[in-house]
Write a protein that holds these residues in place. Structure first.
Motif, PDB file in Angstrom:
ATOM      1  N   SER A   4       0.821  -1.210   0.000  1.00 31.85           N
ATOM      2  CA  SER A   4       0.000   0.000   0.000  1.00 31.85           C
ATOM      3  C   SER A   4       0.859   1.265   0.000  1.00 31.85           C
ATOM      4  CB  SER A   4      -0.934   0.008   1.215  1.00 31.85           C
ATOM      5  OG  SER A   4      -0.177   0.038   2.405  1.00 31.85           O
ATOM      6  N   ALA A   5       2.170   1.113   0.146  1.00 29.49           N
ATOM      7  CA  ALA A   5       3.065   2.271   0.150  1.00 29.49           C
ATOM      8  C   ALA A   5       3.104   2.894  -1.240  1.00 29.49           C
ATOM      9  CB  ALA A   5       4.470   1.862   0.581  1.00 29.49           C
ATOM     10  N   ARG A   6       2.954   4.206  -1.329  1.00 27.94           N
ATOM     11  CA  ARG A   6       2.941   4.909  -2.614  1.00 27.94           C
ATOM     12  C   ARG A   6       4.310   4.908  -3.282  1.00 27.94           C
ATOM     13  NH1 ARG A   6      -0.583   4.646  -5.073  1.00 27.94           N
ATOM     14  NH2 ARG A   6      -0.293   6.542  -6.233  1.00 27.94           N
ATOM     15  N   ASN A   7       5.360   4.787  -2.498  1.00 23.50           N
ATOM     16  CA  ASN A   7       6.713   4.858  -3.047  1.00 23.50           C
ATOM     17  C   ASN A   7       7.400   3.500  -2.981  1.00 23.50           C
ATOM     18  OD1 ASN A   7       6.929   7.854  -3.456  1.00 23.50           O
ATOM     19  ND2 ASN A   7       6.481   7.813  -1.277  1.00 23.50           N
ATOM     20  N   LEU A  34      20.218   8.361  -1.344  1.00 25.50           N
ATOM     21  CA  LEU A  34      19.154   8.070  -0.395  1.00 25.50           C
ATOM     22  C   LEU A  34      19.736   7.137   0.654  1.00 25.50           C
ATOM     23  CD1 LEU A  34      16.049   8.444   0.121  1.00 25.50           C
ATOM     24  CD2 LEU A  34      15.741   6.295  -1.122  1.00 25.50           C
ATOM     25  N   LYS A  35      19.465   7.405   1.928  1.00 24.28           N
ATOM     26  CA  LYS A  35      20.024   6.600   3.018  1.00 24.28           C
ATOM     27  C   LYS A  35      18.918   5.930   3.811  1.00 24.28           C
ATOM     28  CE  LYS A  35      23.958   9.677   3.483  1.00 24.28           C
ATOM     29  NZ  LYS A  35      24.707  10.580   4.361  1.00 24.28           N
ATOM     30  N   ALA A  36      19.126   4.642   4.099  1.00 23.88           N
ATOM     31  CA  ALA A  36      18.196   3.879   4.924  1.00 23.88           C
ATOM     32  C   ALA A  36      18.971   3.248   6.068  1.00 23.88           C
ATOM     33  CB  ALA A  36      17.513   2.791   4.105  1.00 23.88           C
ATOM     34  N   ILE A  37      18.304   3.121   7.210  1.00 17.90           N
ATOM     35  CA  ILE A  37      18.879   2.414   8.354  1.00 17.90           C
ATOM     36  C   ILE A  37      18.095   1.122   8.512  1.00 17.90           C
ATOM     37  CG2 ILE A  37      19.237   2.438  10.854  1.00 17.90           C
ATOM     38  CD1 ILE A  37      21.036   4.434   9.467  1.00 17.90           C
ATOM     39  N   ILE A  38      18.788  -0.005   8.381  1.00 19.77           N
ATOM     40  CA  ILE A  38      18.165  -1.313   8.593  1.00 19.77           C
ATOM     41  C   ILE A  38      19.077  -2.126   9.496  1.00 19.77           C
ATOM     42  CG2 ILE A  38      16.941  -1.217   6.388  1.00 19.77           C
ATOM     43  CD1 ILE A  38      18.960  -3.264   5.279  1.00 19.77           C
ATOM     44  N   ILE A  58       8.639   3.571   0.860  1.00 19.32           N
ATOM     45  CA  ILE A  58       8.414   4.708   1.756  1.00 19.32           C
ATOM     46  C   ILE A  58       6.945   5.102   1.694  1.00 19.32           C
ATOM     47  CG2 ILE A  58       9.126   7.064   2.351  1.00 19.32           C
ATOM     48  CD1 ILE A  58      11.511   6.544   0.280  1.00 19.32           C
ATOM     49  N   LYS A  59       6.260   5.085   2.831  1.00 22.87           N
ATOM     50  CA  LYS A  59       4.880   5.580   2.855  1.00 22.87           C
ATOM     51  C   LYS A  59       4.894   7.074   2.515  1.00 22.87           C
ATOM     52  CE  LYS A  59       1.981   4.660   6.080  1.00 22.87           C
ATOM     53  NZ  LYS A  59       0.716   4.179   5.587  1.00 22.87           N
ATOM     54  N   ALA A  60       3.962   7.489   1.707  1.00 23.13           N
ATOM     55  CA  ALA A  60       3.895   8.887   1.280  1.00 23.13           C
ATOM     56  C   ALA A  60       3.725   9.827   2.472  1.00 23.13           C
ATOM     57  CB  ALA A  60       2.763   9.080   0.279  1.00 23.13           C
ATOM     58  N   ALA A 132      12.715   5.367   8.323  1.00 23.10           N
ATOM     59  CA  ALA A 132      11.364   5.221   7.774  1.00 23.10           C
ATOM     60  C   ALA A 132      11.369   4.516   6.414  1.00 23.10           C
ATOM     61  CB  ALA A 132      10.697   6.580   7.640  1.00 23.10           C
ATOM     62  N   ILE A 133      12.552   4.117   5.962  1.00 28.07           N
ATOM     63  CA  ILE A 133      12.665   3.471   4.664  1.00 28.07           C
ATOM     64  C   ILE A 133      12.850   1.966   4.847  1.00 28.07           C
ATOM     65  CG2 ILE A 133      14.032   3.315   2.543  1.00 28.07           C
ATOM     66  CD1 ILE A 133      14.778   6.280   2.984  1.00 28.07           C
ATOM     67  N   ILE A 134      12.018   1.205   4.165  1.00 28.76           N
ATOM     68  CA  ILE A 134      12.102  -0.258   4.169  1.00 28.76           C
ATOM     69  C   ILE A 134      12.728  -0.666   2.853  1.00 28.76           C
ATOM     70  CG2 ILE A 134      10.758  -2.391   4.131  1.00 28.76           C
ATOM     71  CD1 ILE A 134       8.655  -0.881   5.814  1.00 28.76           C
ATOM     72  N   LEU A 135      13.661  -1.604   2.884  1.00 29.70           N
ATOM     73  CA  LEU A 135      14.271  -2.095   1.661  1.00 29.70           C
ATOM     74  C   LEU A 135      13.718  -3.454   1.291  1.00 29.70           C
ATOM     75  CD1 LEU A 135      18.022  -1.086   2.163  1.00 29.70           C
ATOM     76  CD2 LEU A 135      16.148   0.203   1.127  1.00 29.70           C
ATOM     77  N   ALA A 136      13.536  -3.665  -0.003  1.00 29.87           N
ATOM     78  CA  ALA A 136      13.040  -4.940  -0.519  1.00 29.87           C
ATOM     79  C   ALA A 136      13.812  -5.290  -1.779  1.00 29.87           C
ATOM     80  CB  ALA A 136      11.540  -4.835  -0.829  1.00 29.87           C
ATOM     81  N   GLN A 137      13.783  -6.585  -2.117  1.00 34.82           N
ATOM     82  CA  GLN A 137      14.431  -7.043  -3.353  1.00 34.82           C
ATOM     83  C   GLN A 137      13.412  -7.681  -4.249  1.00 34.82           C
ATOM     84  OE1 GLN A 137      17.482  -9.402  -1.333  1.00 34.82           O
ATOM     85  NE2 GLN A 137      19.006  -8.079  -2.286  1.00 34.82           N
TER      86      GLN A 137
END
Length: 137
Positions: A4-7, A34-38, A58-60, A132-137
């Motif tokens: 459901s995330a717009r981004n 762009l930087k993400a913390i996981i 990223i949720k809008a 707030a950034i989730i990473l996926a493959q």
């Protein structure tokens, strides 16, 4: 993958800065960093290395907007963008933000949009916390 995330923005990992529990993953999105913390565990489980392709999810509503570039701020992602489209509503406003060839969607309140005086064609800064950034493959 549907969310459901717009981004769901395609990115290439350029650097991973490892920590004890978390790691900072630095990515390139159409020439924009762009930087993400996981978690360090997630980096390992995903097999992330420089050159890996990922999707930054990223949720809008997690994208904040500023008309002027903020000074000292803890938010790791401060991205200069251009408002390419704007849908106004009675409660919320959807902004399509061009960052190179990629598009980032932000949802802010209509009141905030009016207070900021945001209009199509404006340069605005998108602020996104790295956590707030989730990473996926």
């Amino acid at each position: 993958m549907k969310t459901s995330a717009r981004n769901q923005i395609k990115a290439t990992v350029t650097e991973i800065i490892g920590g004890t529990v978390n790691s900072e993953v630095v990515m390139d999105v159409a020439g924009t960093p762009l930087k993400a913390i996981i978690t360090k565990e997630a980096v390992s489980e995903m097999g992330l290395t420089a050159g890996s392709e990922v999707y930054a999810i990223i949720k809008a509503s997690f994208v904040m907007i500023a008309k002027e570039k903020p000074g000292k701020i803890s938010t790791r992602n401060v991205i200069e963008t251009t408002v390419s489209d704007m849908i106004e509503g009675p409660v919320s406003c959807e902004l399509k933000l061009a960052m190179g060839s990629a598009v980032l969607t932000a949802i802010i309140t209509e009141e905030a949009a009016k207070e900021l005086g945001v209009a199509k064609g404006d340069t605005v800064y998108a602020l996104i916390k790295a956590s707030a950034i989730i990473l996926a493959q």
